[in-house]
Design a protein around this motif. Structure first.
Motif, mmCIF file in Angstrom:
data_model
loop_
_atom_site.group_PDB
_atom_site.id
_atom_site.type_symbol
_atom_site.label_atom_id
_atom_site.label_comp_id
_atom_site.label_asym_id
_atom_site.label_seq_id
_atom_site.Cartn_x
_atom_site.Cartn_y
_atom_site.Cartn_z
ATOM 1 N N GLN A 369 0.812 -1.219 0.000
ATOM 2 C CA GLN A 369 0.000 0.000 0.000
ATOM 3 C C GLN A 369 0.846 1.270 0.000
ATOM 4 O O GLN A 369 0.332 2.354 -0.278
ATOM 5 C CB GLN A 369 -0.925 -0.007 1.222
ATOM 6 C CG GLN A 369 -1.910 -1.170 1.222
ATOM 7 C CD GLN A 369 -2.845 -1.143 2.409
ATOM 8 O OE1 GLN A 369 -3.493 -0.133 2.663
ATOM 9 N NE2 GLN A 369 -2.917 -2.238 3.147
ATOM 10 N N ASN A 370 2.143 1.134 0.316
ATOM 11 C CA ASN A 370 3.022 2.304 0.362
ATOM 12 C C ASN A 370 3.811 2.526 -0.922
ATOM 13 O O ASN A 370 4.608 3.471 -1.006
ATOM 14 C CB ASN A 370 3.996 2.178 1.535
ATOM 15 C CG ASN A 370 3.295 2.236 2.881
ATOM 16 O OD1 ASN A 370 2.203 2.797 2.994
ATOM 17 N ND2 ASN A 370 3.905 1.649 3.897
ATOM 18 N N LEU A 371 3.628 1.671 -1.912
ATOM 19 C CA LEU A 371 4.366 1.840 -3.161
ATOM 20 C C LEU A 371 3.988 3.170 -3.817
ATOM 21 O O LEU A 371 2.829 3.590 -3.777
ATOM 22 C CB LEU A 371 4.074 0.673 -4.106
ATOM 23 C CG LEU A 371 4.618 -0.689 -3.646
ATOM 24 C CD1 LEU A 371 4.080 -1.815 -4.517
ATOM 25 C CD2 LEU A 371 6.144 -0.699 -3.649
ATOM 26 N N HIS A 372 4.966 3.828 -4.442
ATOM 27 C CA HIS A 372 4.753 5.169 -4.975
ATOM 28 C C HIS A 372 5.653 5.401 -6.181
ATOM 29 O O HIS A 372 6.532 4.589 -6.501
ATOM 30 C CB HIS A 372 5.018 6.221 -3.898
ATOM 31 C CG HIS A 372 6.391 6.127 -3.296
ATOM 32 N ND1 HIS A 372 7.473 6.797 -3.811
ATOM 33 C CD2 HIS A 372 6.859 5.399 -2.234
ATOM 34 C CE1 HIS A 372 8.550 6.510 -3.097
ATOM 35 N NE2 HIS A 372 8.209 5.668 -2.133
ATOM 36 N N ARG A 373 5.453 6.527 -6.849
ATOM 37 C CA ARG A 373 6.158 6.838 -8.095
ATOM 38 C C ARG A 373 7.675 6.797 -7.937
ATOM 39 O O ARG A 373 8.396 6.455 -8.880
ATOM 40 C CB ARG A 373 5.699 8.213 -8.605
ATOM 41 C CG ARG A 373 6.137 8.592 -10.012
ATOM 42 C CD ARG A 373 5.323 7.907 -11.089
ATOM 43 N NE ARG A 373 3.922 8.286 -11.087
ATOM 44 C CZ ARG A 373 3.394 9.195 -11.890
ATOM 45 N NH1 ARG A 373 4.150 9.857 -12.753
ATOM 46 N NH2 ARG A 373 2.095 9.444 -11.866
ATOM 47 N N GLY A 374 8.164 7.126 -6.742
ATOM 48 C CA GLY A 374 9.604 7.116 -6.521
ATOM 49 C C GLY A 374 10.226 5.736 -6.512
ATOM 50 O O GLY A 374 11.456 5.600 -6.538
ATOM 51 N N ASN A 375 9.413 4.691 -6.480
ATOM 52 C CA ASN A 375 9.939 3.322 -6.486
ATOM 53 C C ASN A 375 10.366 2.857 -7.875
ATOM 54 O O ASN A 375 10.993 1.807 -8.006
ATOM 55 C CB ASN A 375 8.903 2.337 -5.951
ATOM 56 C CG ASN A 375 8.544 2.565 -4.501
ATOM 57 O OD1 ASN A 375 7.364 2.598 -4.141
ATOM 58 N ND2 ASN A 375 9.545 2.732 -3.644
ATOM 59 N N VAL A 376 9.982 3.614 -8.903
ATOM 60 C CA VAL A 376 10.299 3.177 -10.259
ATOM 61 C C VAL A 376 10.998 4.284 -11.039
ATOM 62 O O VAL A 376 10.878 5.472 -10.725
ATOM 63 C CB VAL A 376 9.029 2.733 -11.012
ATOM 64 C CG1 VAL A 376 8.463 1.465 -10.412
ATOM 65 C CG2 VAL A 376 7.976 3.839 -11.031
ATOM 66 N N LEU A 377 11.722 3.872 -12.040
ATOM 67 C CA LEU A 377 12.421 4.781 -12.952
ATOM 68 C C LEU A 377 11.797 4.600 -14.331
ATOM 69 O O LEU A 377 11.858 3.515 -14.908
ATOM 70 C CB LEU A 377 13.910 4.457 -12.989
ATOM 71 C CG LEU A 377 14.617 4.498 -11.614
ATOM 72 C CD1 LEU A 377 16.013 3.900 -11.713
ATOM 73 C CD2 LEU A 377 14.684 5.932 -11.111
ATOM 74 N N VAL A 378 11.197 5.668 -14.851
ATOM 75 C CA VAL A 378 10.449 5.591 -16.103
ATOM 76 C C VAL A 378 11.193 6.357 -17.191
ATOM 77 O O VAL A 378 11.627 7.495 -16.963
ATOM 78 C CB VAL A 378 9.028 6.188 -15.914
ATOM 79 C CG1 VAL A 378 8.231 6.075 -17.204
ATOM 80 C CG2 VAL A 378 8.307 5.465 -14.774
ATOM 81 N N PRO A 379 11.370 5.786 -18.376
ATOM 82 C CA PRO A 379 12.091 6.491 -19.451
ATOM 83 C C PRO A 379 11.423 7.814 -19.818
ATOM 84 O O PRO A 379 10.197 7.947 -19.743
ATOM 85 C CB PRO A 379 12.028 5.502 -20.620
ATOM 86 C CG PRO A 379 11.741 4.176 -20.017
ATOM 87 C CD PRO A 379 10.921 4.441 -18.792
#
Length: 387
Positions: A369-379
């Protein structure tokens, strides 16, 4: 017994053990299959942001979907002809989902009927309906779903007519299969599948055969959709179906922010960002690519889930990090079902949960439930879809 470590392992067994026409039905898209391929290849472009030295004890992949506690942010999507992947396939998938603690959705185009699944399972399940022209059938099938205790209705909004799937046409897809020479030769190598099918009476479209008088050929998905699917579908029609149900509703098949806004305004309890697994409009964008724009468009007005392309726990993580509140899987669990029956569906869910849990830990998160945009790197440019 082979060692199963990923969904791809189950897919290989599925192909080996299931007749070609039904394996191809599950593992194909429309026309050139561009969208079918990009549903997965676009996930691969997104990287996960690793973090270290974070206490990772007490992790949980549990959350809620539609107010229901789930052990994993996954619901089993509606898949037609599931009972042709394995005898009594819908019953087996529903049982596995209930035991694992995730929702199961029964397709209108299932082999096992609503009553079959209800009589052979203990947990409530969801029912999926297409937008059909026959309101008498719509009314009766929704009454049957309510009587069976279905806890939510999934309305598929992206199939007013059937996208052309070359493999299905070339294979002469029917349920049950017609005994042509190529089919007989194929079935001769799938003896385990055949023996199981001989042991069940469920080999036709259970929600249609015996419930509709005017279907010219109820063995053929193509003829049924051409005859009965409502090509005049609009938002008023969708609202009428929602009113006919009178309970929780999920609208599946949203790919554009404006359609998402209309779905939220119509009162949908959840919407599913989906391109029907690449089986409808070939050349449409992948679900993961359009997800953030839809999340931004509807905010907290309704739950947003993602379907199409999920083959791993890391894909679930990426979808949740980009704003989804849940996901739906189709091919991943069908691969398990075709490979190993009910145990295979359970194995597919176990694989996804382990991958999600491990990947969450390695990116420094203890709760899904705490996953957020900062957890991923998007091209760069990946998300510039509607500008």
């Amino acid at each position: 017994m082979p060692v199963i470590t990923c969904i791809e392992d189950l897919k290989r067994l599925h192909k080996k053990r299931t007749p070609k026409m039904f394996y191809d039905y599950a593992e194909s898209g429309s026309y050139t299959e561009q969208t079918f391929r990009e549903n997965t290849s676009d996930f691969a472009q997104i990287r996960i942001n690793q973090r270290v030295a974070v206490d990772m004890t007490g992790r949980s992949t549990g959350t809620k979907m539609l107010g229901q506690d789930v052990s994993l942010p996954v619901a089993l999507a509606p898949v037609g002809l599931t009972g042709m992947q394995r005898a009594d396939g819908e019953i087996k998938a529903a049982r596995a989902a209930a035991k694992f603690g995730v929702p199961y959705t029964l397709s209108t185009m299932s082999i096992c009927s609503i009553e079959d699944v209800a009589d052979n399972t203990d947990a409530p399940f969801w029912f999926q309906i297409y937008t059909l022209t026959d309101d008498d059938y719509n009314t009766r099938v929704l009454q049957r779903a309510r009587a069976a205790g279905c806890s939510a209705l999934v309305i598929t909004v992206d199939l007013q007519l059937l996208g052309q799937r070359h493999k299905d046409l070339k294979n002469g897809l029917t349920a049950p299969p017609k005994f042509t020479v190529p089919v007989m030769l194929d079935l001769a190598t799938k003896w385990r599948w055949g023996l199981e099918m001989l042991g069940t009476k469920r080999r036709f479209f259970g929600n249609i055969v015996g419930h509709v008088d005017s279907a010219a050929d109820p063995s053929s998905l193509a003829s049924w959709t051409a005859e009965k699917f409502d090509q005049s579908l609009n938002w008023d029609r969708i609202r009428r179906l929602m009113d006919m149900w009178g309970g929780k509703v999920i609208l599946k098949g949203i790919l554009h922010p404006e359609d998402a806004e209309r779905a939220a305004a119509a009162g949908a309890d959840a919407i599913v960002v989906s391109n029907h697994g690449g089986r409808q409009l070939d050349g449409a964008l992948s679900s993961i690519r359009v997800l953030p724009s839809i999340v931004d468009a509807v905010g907290d007005k309704t739950e947003v889930w993602l379907d199409s392309g999920i083959r791993s726990g890391q894909d679930i993580l990426k979808a949740m990090a980009l704003g989804a509140k849940g996901t739906m899987i189709g091919r991943a669990y069908v691969n398990g079902l075709g490979a190993m029956g009910e145990a295979g569906v359970t194995k597919a869910l176990e694989v996804l949960q382990k991958e999600l849990d491990t990947s969450m830990a390695l990116c420094g998160e203890k709760s899904v439930q705490n996953l957020h945009r900062g957890n991923v790197l998007v091209p760069k440019g990946f998300l510039d879809t509607y500008t």
